[in-house]
Write a protein that holds these residues in place. Structure first.
Motif, PDB file in Angstrom:
ATOM      1  N   UNK A   1      84.015 -57.966 -85.307  1.00 56.21           N
ATOM      2  CA  UNK A   1      83.982 -58.310 -86.735  1.00 56.21           C
ATOM      3  C   UNK A   1      84.335 -57.059 -87.539  1.00 56.21           C
ATOM      4  N   UNK A   2      85.557 -56.978 -88.111  1.00 52.58           N
ATOM      5  CA  UNK A   2      85.977 -55.757 -88.830  1.00 52.58           C
ATOM      6  C   UNK A   2      85.630 -55.812 -90.315  1.00 52.58           C
ATOM      7  N   UNK A   3      85.495 -54.647 -90.886  1.00 47.20           N
ATOM      8  CA  UNK A   3      85.327 -54.493 -92.331  1.00 47.20           C
ATOM      9  C   UNK A   3      85.931 -53.166 -92.749  1.00 47.20           C
ATOM     10  N   UNK A   4      86.342 -53.065 -94.008  1.00 50.45           N
ATOM     11  CA  UNK A   4      86.989 -51.851 -94.480  1.00 50.45           C
ATOM     12  C   UNK A   4      86.636 -51.636 -95.941  1.00 50.45           C
ATOM     13  N   UNK A   5      86.481 -50.370 -96.314  1.00 45.50           N
ATOM     14  CA  UNK A   5      86.317 -49.976 -97.715  1.00 45.50           C
ATOM     15  C   UNK A   5      87.595 -49.270 -98.140  1.00 45.50           C
ATOM     16  N   UNK A   6      88.564 -49.976 -98.775  1.00 47.86           N
ATOM     17  CA  UNK A   6      89.869 -49.373 -99.084  1.00 47.86           C
ATOM     18  C   UNK A   6      89.784 -48.361-100.202  1.00 47.86           C
ATOM     19  N   UNK A   7      90.770 -47.463-100.223  1.00 50.27           N
ATOM     20  CA  UNK A   7      90.856 -46.446-101.262  1.00 50.27           C
ATOM     21  C   UNK A   7      91.329 -47.027-102.573  1.00 50.27           C
ATOM     22  N   UNK A   8      91.286 -46.248-103.654  1.00 48.08           N
ATOM     23  CA  UNK A   8      91.594 -46.776-104.992  1.00 48.08           C
ATOM     24  C   UNK A   8      93.059 -47.077-105.238  1.00 48.08           C
ATOM     25  N   UNK A   9      93.965 -46.461-104.501  1.00 41.76           N
ATOM     26  CA  UNK A   9      95.384 -46.675-104.763  1.00 41.76           C
ATOM     27  C   UNK A   9      96.013 -47.756-103.916  1.00 41.76           C
ATOM     28  N   UNK A  10      95.236 -48.397-103.038  1.00 44.57           N
ATOM     29  CA  UNK A  10      95.777 -49.428-102.154  1.00 44.57           C
ATOM     30  C   UNK A  10      94.936 -50.684-102.300  1.00 44.57           C
ATOM     31  N   UNK A  11      95.515 -51.785-101.903  1.00 45.66           N
ATOM     32  CA  UNK A  11      94.838 -53.084-101.935  1.00 45.66           C
ATOM     33  C   UNK A  11      94.913 -53.716-100.552  1.00 45.66           C
ATOM     34  N   UNK A  12      93.777 -54.182-100.063  1.00 45.78           N
ATOM     35  CA  UNK A  12      93.725 -54.813 -98.747  1.00 45.78           C
ATOM     36  C   UNK A  12      94.363 -56.184 -98.827  1.00 45.78           C
ATOM     37  N   UNK A  13      95.324 -56.454 -97.935  1.00 41.97           N
ATOM     38  CA  UNK A  13      96.044 -57.718 -97.946  1.00 41.97           C
ATOM     39  C   UNK A  13      95.650 -58.634 -96.798  1.00 41.97           C
ATOM     40  N   UNK A  14      95.197 -58.097 -95.677  1.00 40.13           N
ATOM     41  CA  UNK A  14      94.840 -58.942 -94.546  1.00 40.13           C
ATOM     42  C   UNK A  14      94.271 -58.142 -93.405  1.00 40.13           C
ATOM     43  N   UNK A  15      93.583 -58.853 -92.511  1.00 37.73           N
ATOM     44  CA  UNK A  15      92.972 -58.259 -91.320  1.00 37.73           C
ATOM     45  C   UNK A  15      93.306 -59.143 -90.141  1.00 37.73           C
ATOM     46  N   UNK A  16      93.685 -58.537 -89.032  1.00 32.87           N
ATOM     47  CA  UNK A  16      94.008 -59.280 -87.816  1.00 32.87           C
ATOM     48  C   UNK A  16      93.325 -58.611 -86.632  1.00 32.87           C
ATOM     49  N   UNK A  17      92.647 -59.426 -85.821  1.00 34.12           N
ATOM     50  CA  UNK A  17      91.957 -58.943 -84.626  1.00 34.12           C
ATOM     51  C   UNK A  17      92.644 -59.535 -83.410  1.00 34.12           C
ATOM     52  N   UNK A  18      93.143 -58.690 -82.541  1.00 35.98           N
ATOM     53  CA  UNK A  18      93.807 -59.118 -81.311  1.00 35.98           C
ATOM     54  C   UNK A  18      93.243 -58.306 -80.156  1.00 35.98           C
ATOM     55  N   UNK A  19      92.243 -58.877 -79.463  1.00 38.91           N
ATOM     56  CA  UNK A  19      91.595 -58.142 -78.380  1.00 38.91           C
ATOM     57  C   UNK A  19      90.885 -56.919 -78.926  1.00 38.91           C
ATOM     58  N   UNK A  20      91.081 -55.770 -78.302  1.00 39.37           N
ATOM     59  CA  UNK A  20      90.419 -54.553 -78.798  1.00 39.37           C
ATOM     60  C   UNK A  20      91.210 -53.832 -79.886  1.00 39.37           C
ATOM     61  N   UNK A  21      92.185 -54.497 -80.502  1.00 44.41           N
ATOM     62  CA  UNK A  21      93.027 -53.886 -81.537  1.00 44.41           C
ATOM     63  C   UNK A  21      92.790 -54.623 -82.852  1.00 44.41           C
ATOM     64  N   UNK A  22      92.445 -53.859 -83.881  1.00 47.63           N
ATOM     65  CA  UNK A  22      92.229 -54.402 -85.221  1.00 47.63           C
ATOM     66  C   UNK A  22      93.316 -53.838 -86.131  1.00 47.63           C
ATOM     67  N   UNK A  23      94.015 -54.714 -86.832  1.00 47.08           N
ATOM     68  CA  UNK A  23      95.116 -54.313 -87.700  1.00 47.08           C
ATOM     69  C   UNK A  23      94.763 -54.654 -89.144  1.00 47.08           C
ATOM     70  N   UNK A  24      94.852 -53.642 -90.013  1.00 46.21           N
ATOM     71  CA  UNK A  24      94.610 -53.823 -91.447  1.00 46.21           C
ATOM     72  C   UNK A  24      95.942 -53.705 -92.174  1.00 46.21           C
TER      73      UNK A  24
END
Length: 471
Positions: free
Chosen positions: A144-167
């Motif tokens: 279960x991933x979570x992220x606290x993004x920085x002020x100049x970027x906007x989180x668009x999506x999260x993908x979990x594929x096995x042991x690899x998490x892509x933000x």
């Protein structure tokens, strides 16, 4: 492509931030659920929040385990207090689920996370992908991933594929920003225990989107260096400049036959010389003024105008430099080449960090940053008197100067307030007097509000060229 560190509001409360129960996390998360949890609430691009606390590195109970324990203990307590034995059956179910959970020996003992960001330089509006590779030595039920993004970027999506998490992020504002931190929960097979691992995503450089500019006005006097601009002097160019009588040593192929026929003597074609220009972009970073009507930032528009001018002149194979005056004096000596634009923009990216309460006394530009006779574009809202001292110094040196004014907008006035209306009229007259004084000094003033093309503002400069002060 550049920096300004910071972190924005959390996309969700990171696991391990507290020991309080968190609802809705008792089953494996699908892709859509993970994205919704990671995206969370609205994000602020201007007011970064405090970074989340570091998560604990031990296994702890999940919300499922806490609920099962609460139900079992509550049912057992009611059975003991009321004497109703059938309540024990209600407590038996959760107790069995807790007992039959995954054994602790199957839980990973060593957990690590490594963040990989393939591209750390981009322009505004472009996507940024960050990948977190997890490594563990046991069995994991789900991630279960979570992220606290920085002020100049906007989180668009999260993908979990096995042991690899892509933000997936979207670059929103120019500057040097932090992508933030990623807190990833590893749940055991039974869903009764979880452990959090943190990965720092690092910084990214977001370049400002240059304004649309293709025109390159030139000064009336160009340095004696081969280039693409037509000079007023005659030389080895391609543009016709006139004819003259034949002189010993002239080439036969330069004979202008129509003039020779009419005048009865040999006439030679003259061509205008082609020279390169030295251009310096002077960026006013004494402050950032926002238009009360539109909310536009003068600093943002100034940086985009500077990038657009630098790109236009570099395409003409001219030498371009940049000088930033404000909280800290920065400059980059003029250079040329396709990759020099990135060096210019990286120098400008530090401007936002220079904004503050420090008010240095700057009334001149260092000599190494300003070649003799270089064309200077001063991009400024004309809101600080110190920039006028700098412009006065440039004019006294004899450099041709063009002021690109970034309008700040009129102050707000309440309807019916006669004193405020009178003050607004005086303010407008003062602004007009300021522009007139610059024009009287031989410094043309053009206005660009950041919404249209910069070429429309620069077009009047093509008719006569830019003249420096005559000493």
């Amino acid at each position: 492509m550049s920096e300004e560190g910071g972190s924005a509001g959390n996309a969700r409360t990171p696991p391990g931030r507290g020991d309080e129960p968190m609802l809705g996390r008792d089953r494996p998360a699908s892709g859509g659920d993970a994205v919704r949890r990671a995206l969370g609430g609205p994000q602020s691009l201007d007011a970064p929040a405090e970074p989340p606390r570091a998560p604990t590195q031990t296994w702890r109970l999940t919300e499922r385990a806490l609920r099962l324990s609460s139900v079992a203990l509550t049912a057992a307590a009611i059975a003991l207090i009321t004497g109703r034995a059938w309540m024990l059956a209600l407590a038996a179910g959760p107790a069995v689920l807790l007992a039959l959970g995954a054994p602790r020996s199957t839980r990973p003992g060593r957990v690590s996370a490594r963040a990989v960001v393939p591209v750390r330089r981009c322009f505004e509006g472009e996507p940024i992908v960050a990948r977190v590779d997890l490594a563990f030595d046991g069995l994991v039920g789900w991630i279960d991933p979570g992220v606290a993004p920085g002020p100049g970027v906007e989180l668009a999506g999260v993908n979990v594929s096995g042991p690899v998490v892509t933000f997936s992020f979207i670059a929103r504002r120019w500057g040097r920003w932090s992508l933030g931190v990623a807190d990833i929960d590893l749940h055991d097979v039974g869903g009764l225990g979880r452990r959090t691992v943190r990965a720092e995503l690092g910084d990214v450089d977001i370049y400002p989107m240059p304004s649309d500019s293709t025109l390159t006005p030139i000064p009336t006097r160009l340095p004696n260096r081969l280039g693409e601009h037509t000079a007023r002097q005659s030389g080895d160019g391609f543009e016709f400049a006139g004819v003259r009588p034949y002189a010993w040593g002239d080439r036969q192929r330069r004979i202008h036959w129509p003039s020779t026929t009419r005048r009865g003597e040999i006439q030679i074609t003259q061509f205008a010389a082609e020279r390169a220009a030295d251009t310096v972009v002077l960026l006013d970073a004494f402050g950032d003024v926002r238009d009360p009507a539109t909310g536009r930032s003068t600093l943002d528009d100034s940086v985009r105008a500077a990038a657009g001018l630098a790109r236009a002149y570099l395409r003409s194979h001219d030498r371009v430099g940049v000088v930033s005056v404000g909280g800290r004096l920065r400059w980059l000596q003029p250079g040329t080449g396709g990759g020099y634009l990135y060096r210019i923009v990286e120098t400008v990216l530090e401007v936002r960090r220079d904004l503050g309460y420090h008010a240095p006394d700057i009334d001149h530009v260092p000599a190494p940053a300003l070649p003799n006779g270089a064309l200077v574009y001063a991009i400024t809202p004309l809101a600080d008197d110190r920039i006028l001292d700098v412009l006065r110094d440039l004019a006294e040196r004899g450099n041709p100067v063009v002021v690109v004014e970034i309008p700040t907008g009129d102050p707000r006035v309440e309807p019916g307030d006669e004193a405020a209306d009178f003050a607004l009229r005086l303010w407008r007259m003062d602004r007009e007097a300021l522009r007139f004084s610059l024009v009287e000094r031989g410094i043309p003033v053009v206005a660009w509000d950041g919404s249209g093309e910069l070429d429309l503002a620069l077009a009047p400069l093509l008719r006569t060229g830019v003249r420096g002060r005559i000493r």
